[in-house]
Write a protein that holds these residues in place. Structure first.
Motif, mmCIF file in Angstrom:
data_model
loop_
_atom_site.group_PDB
_atom_site.id
_atom_site.type_symbol
_atom_site.label_atom_id
_atom_site.label_comp_id
_atom_site.label_asym_id
_atom_site.label_seq_id
_atom_site.Cartn_x
_atom_site.Cartn_y
_atom_site.Cartn_z
ATOM 1 N N CYS A 17 0.794 -0.964 0.344
ATOM 2 C CA CYS A 17 -0.379 -0.075 0.474
ATOM 3 C C CYS A 17 0.712 1.079 0.094
ATOM 4 O O CYS A 17 1.907 1.449 0.350
ATOM 5 C CB CYS A 17 -0.925 0.246 1.758
ATOM 6 S SG CYS A 17 -1.656 1.468 1.498
ATOM 7 N N GLN A 18 0.577 2.783 -0.818
ATOM 8 C CA GLN A 18 0.894 3.186 -0.933
ATOM 9 C C GLN A 18 -0.226 4.691 -0.568
ATOM 10 O O GLN A 18 1.124 6.093 -1.436
ATOM 11 C CB GLN A 18 1.693 3.670 -2.559
ATOM 12 C CG GLN A 18 2.824 2.576 -1.901
ATOM 13 C CD GLN A 18 4.051 2.552 -2.690
ATOM 14 O OE1 GLN A 18 4.105 3.620 -3.897
ATOM 15 N NE2 GLN A 18 5.029 2.443 -2.416
ATOM 16 N N ARG A 19 -0.864 4.498 -0.111
ATOM 17 C CA ARG A 19 -1.732 5.370 -0.181
ATOM 18 C C ARG A 19 -1.664 7.067 0.305
ATOM 19 O O ARG A 19 -2.584 8.127 0.204
ATOM 20 C CB ARG A 19 -3.833 5.114 0.503
ATOM 21 C CG ARG A 19 -4.495 3.589 0.018
ATOM 22 C CD ARG A 19 -5.025 3.722 0.585
ATOM 23 N NE ARG A 19 -5.909 2.211 0.001
ATOM 24 C CZ ARG A 19 -7.133 1.560 0.500
ATOM 25 N NH1 ARG A 19 -6.699 1.725 1.686
ATOM 26 N NH2 ARG A 19 -7.427 0.738 0.029
ATOM 27 N N CYS A 20 -0.399 6.535 1.289
ATOM 28 C CA CYS A 20 -0.790 8.008 2.412
ATOM 29 C C CYS A 20 0.945 8.243 2.534
ATOM 30 O O CYS A 20 1.811 7.848 2.338
ATOM 31 C CB CYS A 20 -1.071 8.091 3.277
ATOM 32 S SG CYS A 20 -1.875 7.230 4.176
ATOM 33 N N LEU A 23 3.462 9.440 4.558
ATOM 34 C CA LEU A 23 3.596 7.302 5.292
ATOM 35 C C LEU A 23 4.944 7.494 4.053
ATOM 36 O O LEU A 23 6.003 7.047 4.909
ATOM 37 C CB LEU A 23 2.744 7.591 5.874
ATOM 38 C CG LEU A 23 1.599 8.053 6.737
ATOM 39 C CD1 LEU A 23 0.953 7.219 6.757
ATOM 40 C CD2 LEU A 23 2.363 8.303 8.284
ATOM 41 N N PRO A 47 4.558 -0.891 5.014
ATOM 42 C CA PRO A 47 3.316 -0.867 5.717
ATOM 43 C C PRO A 47 3.223 -2.412 6.343
ATOM 44 O O PRO A 47 4.285 -3.273 6.037
ATOM 45 C CB PRO A 47 2.112 -1.413 5.000
ATOM 46 C CG PRO A 47 2.564 -0.415 3.288
ATOM 47 C CD PRO A 47 4.007 -0.670 3.333
ATOM 48 N N ILE A 119 -3.289 2.683 12.127
ATOM 49 C CA ILE A 119 -2.285 2.613 10.654
ATOM 50 C C ILE A 119 -1.799 2.037 10.103
ATOM 51 O O ILE A 119 -0.710 0.996 11.756
ATOM 52 C CB ILE A 119 -1.984 4.225 10.222
ATOM 53 C CG1 ILE A 119 -0.821 4.824 11.409
ATOM 54 C CG2 ILE A 119 -3.139 5.719 10.440
ATOM 55 C CD1 ILE A 119 -0.229 5.876 11.001
ATOM 56 N N ARG A 120 -1.339 0.934 9.648
ATOM 57 C CA ARG A 120 -0.023 0.231 9.301
ATOM 58 C C ARG A 120 1.271 0.899 9.063
ATOM 59 O O ARG A 120 2.553 -0.070 8.905
ATOM 60 C CB ARG A 120 -0.291 -0.515 8.377
ATOM 61 C CG ARG A 120 -1.622 -1.525 9.079
ATOM 62 C CD ARG A 120 -2.914 -1.532 8.036
ATOM 63 N NE ARG A 120 -3.877 -1.819 8.136
ATOM 64 C CZ ARG A 120 -4.605 -2.837 9.145
ATOM 65 N NH1 ARG A 120 -4.040 -4.150 8.727
ATOM 66 N NH2 ARG A 120 -5.655 -2.445 9.809
ATOM 67 N N CYS A 121 1.808 2.447 9.084
ATOM 68 C CA CYS A 121 2.683 3.060 8.592
ATOM 69 C C CYS A 121 3.152 3.693 9.832
ATOM 70 O O CYS A 121 2.534 4.257 10.406
ATOM 71 C CB CYS A 121 2.907 3.594 7.173
ATOM 72 S SG CYS A 121 2.732 2.603 6.032
ATOM 73 N N ASN A 135 -8.061 6.256 5.635
ATOM 74 C CA ASN A 135 -6.534 5.892 4.762
ATOM 75 C C ASN A 135 -6.798 3.750 4.719
ATOM 76 O O ASN A 135 -7.119 3.212 3.825
ATOM 77 C CB ASN A 135 -5.938 6.074 4.214
ATOM 78 C CG ASN A 135 -5.564 7.301 3.036
ATOM 79 O OD1 ASN A 135 -7.506 7.977 2.842
ATOM 80 N ND2 ASN A 135 -4.821 8.097 3.177
ATOM 81 N N CYS A 136 -6.316 4.302 6.031
ATOM 82 C CA CYS A 136 -6.550 2.314 6.683
ATOM 83 C C CYS A 136 -7.264 1.593 6.918
ATOM 84 O O CYS A 136 -7.209 0.582 7.142
ATOM 85 C CB CYS A 136 -5.119 3.021 7.654
ATOM 86 S SG CYS A 136 -3.801 1.748 7.620
ATOM 87 N N TYR A 139 -8.752 -1.492 5.700
ATOM 88 C CA TYR A 139 -7.870 -2.530 5.902
ATOM 89 C C TYR A 139 -8.306 -3.195 7.624
ATOM 90 O O TYR A 139 -8.633 -4.375 7.458
ATOM 91 C CB TYR A 139 -6.500 -2.689 5.845
ATOM 92 C CG TYR A 139 -5.540 -2.104 4.594
ATOM 93 C CD1 TYR A 139 -5.881 -2.523 3.535
ATOM 94 C CD2 TYR A 139 -5.254 -1.040 4.470
ATOM 95 C CE1 TYR A 139 -5.577 -2.410 2.447
ATOM 96 C CE2 TYR A 139 -4.542 -0.809 3.466
ATOM 97 C CZ TYR A 139 -4.475 -1.053 1.945
ATOM 98 O OH TYR A 139 -3.958 -1.370 0.835
HETATM 99 S S1 SF4 Z 1 -0.972 3.817 7.339
HETATM 100 FE FE1 SF4 Z 1 -2.271 2.390 6.152
HETATM 101 S S2 SF4 Z 1 -3.521 3.443 4.365
HETATM 102 FE FE2 SF4 Z 1 -1.745 4.955 4.116
HETATM 103 S S3 SF4 Z 1 0.068 3.877 3.175
HETATM 104 FE FE3 SF4 Z 1 -0.178 2.364 4.914
HETATM 105 S S4 SF4 Z 1 -1.292 1.311 4.905
HETATM 106 FE FE4 SF4 Z 1 -1.718 2.461 2.966
#
Ligand code: SF4
Length: 230
Positions: A17-20, A23, A47, A119-121, A135-136, A139
């Motif tokens: 994932c690269q939505r953010c 991050l 992530p 959030i995963r990052c 964004n997260c 998931y």
């Molecule tokens: S915080 Fe979540 S949504 Fe944002 S880039 Fe990391 S995994 Fe993707």
């Protein structure tokens, strides 16, 4: 499809994932500026996937990976101070096979527990932006859809608590407004229960806002709740 495979597919998706953008940049930056004590580490800096027992009845929801902890080792809470507290409590109450975990390739395993995060990052200063949490969330929604046996949620801190409430409401559950605090027990209309705790961050554990007895008390409540239901 088998649950393990579905969870693995989801985790593989998350890792990519690269939505953010903020991050994504920050993770690159962390790898370029490692502190001396970790300079030999090949940082994960992607992530982080969630992990645990697919049949878990207990879902622990953290805030975000620590820049020099989970983000370095590649597994949530692994190799950081919050993880020491969390894994110690999980082991003491029979949810883990070891009292700590420093690397993701050790034999640490969760039993009846699953660990995920808001959030995963890793975010700068451990502070995610509201849009990053949004964004997260999909998931987390997907995880809740897959983890069918969850009876108890343990949000570590207020942000995780809010993420759980918003996600459950998004799933159509009528959850009333609930206040965050340490040790609150909230039964939900679907039979699940939320048991809250302050996050075992150094900011809380070093100031005495969260003590070991306070943290153990949460897992005692969880064990009692599971006993009543089994
Ligand atoms: S915080 Fe979540 S949504 Fe944002 S880039 Fe990391 S995994 Fe993707």
């Amino acid at each position: 499809m088998k649950l393990e495979v579905e969870l693995r597919n989801l985790q593989n998706l998350i890792i990519e994932c690269q939505r953010c953008p903020r991050l994504v940049d920050y993770l690159k930056d962390i790898s370029k500026h490692k502190p001396k004590r970790y300079r030999d580490w090949d940082y994960w800096s992607k992530p982080l996937p969630s992990f645990g027992d697919p049949d878990a009845r207990v879902l622990i929801v953290g805030l975000a990976p620590a820049a020099q902890g989970g983000n370095r080792t590649g597994r949530m809470f692994t190799g950081d101070r919050s993880g020491e507290w969390l894994f110690n409590a999980l082991f003491k109450f029979g949810f883990a096979n070891q009292p700590n975990s420093l690397r993701r390739d050790d034999d640490f395993k969760l039993n009846d527990g699953y660990i995920t995060a808001t959030i995963r990052c890793a975010p700068p200063q451990n502070k995610p932006l509201p849009e990053e949490i949004e964004n997260c969330r999909p998931y987390f929604l997907k995880e809740l859809d897959l983890l069918k046996n969850i009876k108890v949620f343990i949000p570590l801190g207020q942000i995780a608590f809010t993420q759980i409430l918003k996600t459950l409401r998004q799933m159509g559950l009528g959850v009333p407004p609930l206040a965050f605090g340490h040790g609150k027990v909230y039964p939900l209309p679907n039979g699940q229960t939320i048991i809250t705790t302050y996050h075992p961050s150094q900011q809380n554990t070093q100031t005495g806002k969260l003590t070991r007895p306070m943290f153990y008390q949460i897992f005692k409540l969880v064990r009692n709740k599971l006993k009543v239901r089994s």
